[in-house]
Design a protein around this motif. Structure first.
Motif, PDB file in Angstrom:
ATOM      1  N   TYR A 122       0.887  -1.135  -0.011  1.00 45.20           N
ATOM      2  CA  TYR A 122      -0.057  -0.084  -0.017  1.00 45.20           C
ATOM      3  C   TYR A 122       0.923   1.355   0.015  1.00 45.20           C
ATOM      4  O   TYR A 122       1.714   1.310   0.745  1.00 45.20           O
ATOM      5  N   GLY A 185       1.821  17.893   3.459  1.00 39.20           N
ATOM      6  CA  GLY A 185       1.290  16.668   3.504  1.00 39.20           C
ATOM      7  C   GLY A 185       0.361  16.556   4.850  1.00 39.20           C
ATOM      8  O   GLY A 185       0.522  17.268   5.765  1.00 39.20           O
ATOM      9  N   THR A 186      -0.372  15.329   4.658  1.00 42.37           N
ATOM     10  CA  THR A 186      -1.138  14.939   6.049  1.00 42.37           C
ATOM     11  C   THR A 186      -0.280  15.009   7.137  1.00 42.37           C
ATOM     12  O   THR A 186      -0.705  15.530   8.296  1.00 42.37           O
ATOM     13  N   GLN A 187       0.858  14.704   7.170  1.00 43.07           N
ATOM     14  CA  GLN A 187       1.593  14.421   8.477  1.00 43.07           C
ATOM     15  C   GLN A 187       1.826  15.617   8.980  1.00 43.07           C
ATOM     16  O   GLN A 187       1.825  15.853  10.220  1.00 43.07           O
ATOM     17  N   TYR A 211      -4.683   4.584  10.407  1.00 36.45           N
ATOM     18  CA  TYR A 211      -3.474   4.801   9.894  1.00 36.45           C
ATOM     19  C   TYR A 211      -2.353   4.941  10.772  1.00 36.45           C
ATOM     20  O   TYR A 211      -2.482   5.964  11.837  1.00 36.45           O
ATOM     21  N   THR A 251     -11.550   9.298   8.654  1.00 44.40           N
ATOM     22  CA  THR A 251     -11.338   9.154   7.378  1.00 44.40           C
ATOM     23  C   THR A 251     -12.927   8.659   6.923  1.00 44.40           C
ATOM     24  O   THR A 251     -12.968   7.628   6.438  1.00 44.40           O
ATOM     25  N   PHE A 256      -9.822   4.203   6.416  1.00 45.25           N
ATOM     26  CA  PHE A 256      -8.469   3.394   6.298  1.00 45.25           C
ATOM     27  C   PHE A 256      -8.516   2.367   7.385  1.00 45.25           C
ATOM     28  O   PHE A 256      -8.310   2.998   8.492  1.00 45.25           O
ATOM     29  N   ASP A 284      -9.555  13.424   7.579  1.00 43.79           N
ATOM     30  CA  ASP A 284      -8.507  12.839   6.612  1.00 43.79           C
ATOM     31  C   ASP A 284      -9.127  12.515   5.364  1.00 43.79           C
ATOM     32  O   ASP A 284      -9.601  11.198   5.211  1.00 43.79           O
ATOM     33  N   THR A 314      -4.537  15.962   0.708  1.00 39.75           N
ATOM     34  CA  THR A 314      -3.232  15.773   0.499  1.00 39.75           C
ATOM     35  C   THR A 314      -3.057  15.577  -1.239  1.00 39.75           C
ATOM     36  O   THR A 314      -3.926  15.071  -1.751  1.00 39.75           O
ATOM     37  N   SER A 316      -0.523  13.526  -2.142  1.00 39.47           N
ATOM     38  CA  SER A 316       0.077  12.234  -2.193  1.00 39.47           C
ATOM     39  C   SER A 316      -0.545  11.275  -3.129  1.00 39.47           C
ATOM     40  O   SER A 316       0.081  10.394  -3.566  1.00 39.47           O
ATOM     41  N   LYS A 317      -1.802  11.178  -3.057  1.00 40.13           N
ATOM     42  CA  LYS A 317      -2.207  10.026  -3.883  1.00 40.13           C
ATOM     43  C   LYS A 317      -3.004  10.772  -5.179  1.00 40.13           C
ATOM     44  O   LYS A 317      -2.800  10.048  -6.127  1.00 40.13           O
ATOM     45  N   ARG A 324       5.147  16.001  -1.260  1.00 40.27           N
ATOM     46  CA  ARG A 324       4.860  16.482  -0.106  1.00 40.27           C
ATOM     47  C   ARG A 324       4.175  17.730   0.052  1.00 40.27           C
ATOM     48  O   ARG A 324       4.668  18.857   0.841  1.00 40.27           O
TER      49      ARG A 324
HETATM   50  C1  LIG Z   1      -4.986   7.316   5.601  1.00 38.96           C
HETATM   51  C2  LIG Z   1      -4.041   8.157   5.144  1.00 38.96           C
HETATM   52  N1  LIG Z   1      -4.204   9.480   5.244  1.00 38.96           N
HETATM   53  C3  LIG Z   1      -3.141  10.397   4.657  1.00 38.96           C
HETATM   54  C4  LIG Z   1      -2.196   9.658   3.948  1.00 38.96           C
HETATM   55  C5  LIG Z   1      -1.299  10.375   3.131  1.00 38.96           C
HETATM   56  O1  LIG Z   1      -0.158  11.195   4.065  1.00 38.96           O
HETATM   57  P1  LIG Z   1       0.639  12.366   3.494  1.00 38.96           P
HETATM   58  O2  LIG Z   1      -0.045  13.214   2.864  1.00 38.96           O
HETATM   59  O3  LIG Z   1       1.366  12.643   4.870  1.00 38.96           O
HETATM   60  O4  LIG Z   1       1.430  11.758   2.424  1.00 38.96           O
HETATM   61  C6  LIG Z   1      -2.114   8.380   3.737  1.00 38.96           C
HETATM   62  C7  LIG Z   1      -1.147   7.760   2.921  1.00 38.96           C
HETATM   63  O5  LIG Z   1      -0.711   6.845   2.722  1.00 38.96           O
HETATM   64  C8  LIG Z   1      -3.172   7.494   4.378  1.00 38.96           C
HETATM   65  O6  LIG Z   1      -3.253   6.207   4.197  1.00 38.96           O
END
Ligand SMILES: Cc1ncc(COP(=O)(O)O)c(C=O)c1O
Length: 475
Positions: A122, A185-187, A211, A251, A256, A284, A314, A316-317, A324
């Motif tokens: 994943y 990013g989300t983090q 997550y 989520t 997730f 999220d 984000t 990221s996907k 980032r």
């Molecule tokens: C549940 C969830 N939230 C957020 C993200 C993305 O995180 P980020 O934006 O920090 O890359 C992911 C990525 O795998 C995720 O699985």
């Protein structure tokens, strides 16, 4: 003088490094004479030139002094500079200690060695070469436009405008550029929200399953984390604490990792709970762009009249994780505090990437890319699900799979104590499988796999399932 060379870098560097350690750790006294270059060269079996260069380097660092006719001597190293290079630095903050106690996770693809050919990991993005061509052009244009000065903490204005308009069009969220805070990013969104909302010991609720990286961030911050289970309708809102919870992470559009979309009834119950208890919600929304439905359910934030939801998106996907970049749609009462936290954290995200992304969204290319990727993901999803049903249907049950880039496969007969051996056997055939139970706080009753399918083509996915079926046969 006995020197052990560490075989890293050039010879003269190795010699200088070894003598430097002897001097700094006090084993060669200040003023004492270093061996002649000839003697040391013979002792080490190296050329005299290497020793000469090493001595020159030590003289340049003032650790040694060369005198015409009397050789090279060790310089004066005051007692305060005499340190043991072998002493380990021990992190003293409570944060570092908490972070150390968490299991390590790496998402960095480039560092995973010996990856299986058919890796159902994943987090692998869908790689579209066409995207990188257009992205390169946008970046080149942005390099000319972005300018060399520090960025605005809130984010590059044209990007914030583009995001606000996009959210209005696609997620039913009414906001303007001033509500958007661009983050890494989300983090990073979570780190900033923790700083603004949470003191160590404050109560936070996460979904079960969840997550892992967000849970780790909360635990490292010192939050007291509990979890509430999810079912076929999403988070079980009735089981949330009745008192104020500083923060709840959800989520709702695509739980997730279970893949469930929270029902409208639950969403409304959740918002009523937040308003009643005075709790904050971290929404999220990490991958809703890739829903099979024509339109995914509206974001929780779009129903939030009490302004209790921090919506986090984000790229990221929807684009790729190395970018980032993500954003928070900030509730009005938290906006200034979040801006301040961002400023103190990294001043602001890199302008060039923000400018390129703003232009990418504004030109319509982003949504075009989303449509194309969504179509390809549907193809991949259909291919792997059909193959699983055909070749392994009696052995596994497939979890919800109408969105995103992953789903869960539950084993019908395999016992937990066979899971590691099963995964090991798959690996020996070149198939990468990953258990899902680490994402649960309460261990599920049967083993399952978290299957990420975005990184493999349709034909690779079919081969992956054939290998999977072969492993099942030998069980
Ligand atoms: C549940 C969830 N939230 C957020 C993200 C993305 O995180 P980020 O934006 O920090 O890359 C992911 C990525 O795998 C995720 O699985």
């Amino acid at each position: 003088m006995l020197l052990a060379l560490d075989k890293r870098g050039s010879l003269y560097d190795q010699i200088a490094r070894a003598i430097r350690v002897e001097i700094l750790e006090g084993r060669i006294a200040a003023g004492s004479k270093l061996p002649s270059t000839r003697t040391l060269a013979i002792a080490l079996g190296v050329s005299r030139k290497s020793v000469l260069q090493a001595y020159d380097l030590l003289c340049a660092e003032e650790l040694a002094i060369a005198r015409e006719g009397s050789g090279t001597r060790v310089g004066k190293v005051g007692s305060s500079t005499r340190i043991s290079t072998r002493t380990r630095m021990v992190p003293t903050s409570l944060y570092a200690l908490r972070a150390r106690s968490l299991p390590s996770i790496t998402l960095a693809g480039a560092h995973i060695s010996c990856r299986p050919i058919y890796d159902l990991h994943y987090g692998e993005p869908l790689v579209d070469p066409a995207l990188f061509h257009s992205w390169r052009r946008k970046l080149a244009a942005a390099a000319l436009r972005a300018g060399p000065t520090y960025p605005l903490a809130g984010g590059y204005l044209p990007l914030r405008r583009a995001i606000a308009e996009y959210l209005g069009r696609r997620r039913g969220i009414v906001c303007d550029a001033a509500d958007i805070l661009v983050v890494g990013g989300t983090q990073q969104a979570l780190t900033l929200i923790e700083r603004v909302l949470l003191n160590p010991g404050d109560d936070v609720v996460v979904e079960d399953p969840h997550y892992q990286l967000t849970l780790h961030s909360l635990l490292a911050h010192g939050a007291r984390v509990t979890s509430v289970r999810t079912d076929a309708e999403g988070l079980v809102v009735q089981e949330l604490p009745r008192r104020e919870t500083r923060l709840l992470l959800v989520t709702p559009s695509h739980q997730f990792p279970s893949g469930v979309a929270m029902t409208l009834t639950r969403r409304l119950e959740l918002l009523r709970w937040a308003a009643r208890t005075g709790s904050w919600i971290f929404e999220d929304d990490y991958d809703t762009e890739f829903h099979s439905r024509a339109r995914p359910l509206p974001a929780l934030r779009s129903l939030d009249l009490a302004d209790r939801v921090l919506y986090v998106g984000t790229f990221s996907k929807s684009l790729f994780p190395s970018l980032r970049l993500g954003f928070i749609v900030c509730p009005k009462s938290l906006r200034d505090d979040l801006y301040r936290a961002k400023l103190l954290d990294d001043i602001g995200s890199a302008t060039m990437e923000q400018a390129a992304l703003g232009a990418f969204i504004q030109s319509g290319m982003f949504e075009k890319h989303l449509r194309k990727s969504a179509k390809e993901l549907v193809n991949r999803r259909r291919a792997i699900v059909a193959a699983l049903q055909r070749l392994a249907g009696s052995h596994v049950e497939i979890g919800p799979h109408d969105a995103g880039m992953h789903f869960i496969v539950w084993f019908r007969h395999l016992a937990f104590d066979r899971l590691d051996a099963f995964i090991e056997r798959a690996r020996s055939l070149g198939l990468g499988l990953y258990p899902v139970h680490p994402y649960y706080r309460t261990r599920p009753t049967r083993p399952g796999l978290l299957v990420g399918y975005a990184g493999l083509s349709v034909s690779q996915l079919r081969t992956a399932v054939e290998l999977f079926a072969r492993c099942l046969e030998s069980e």
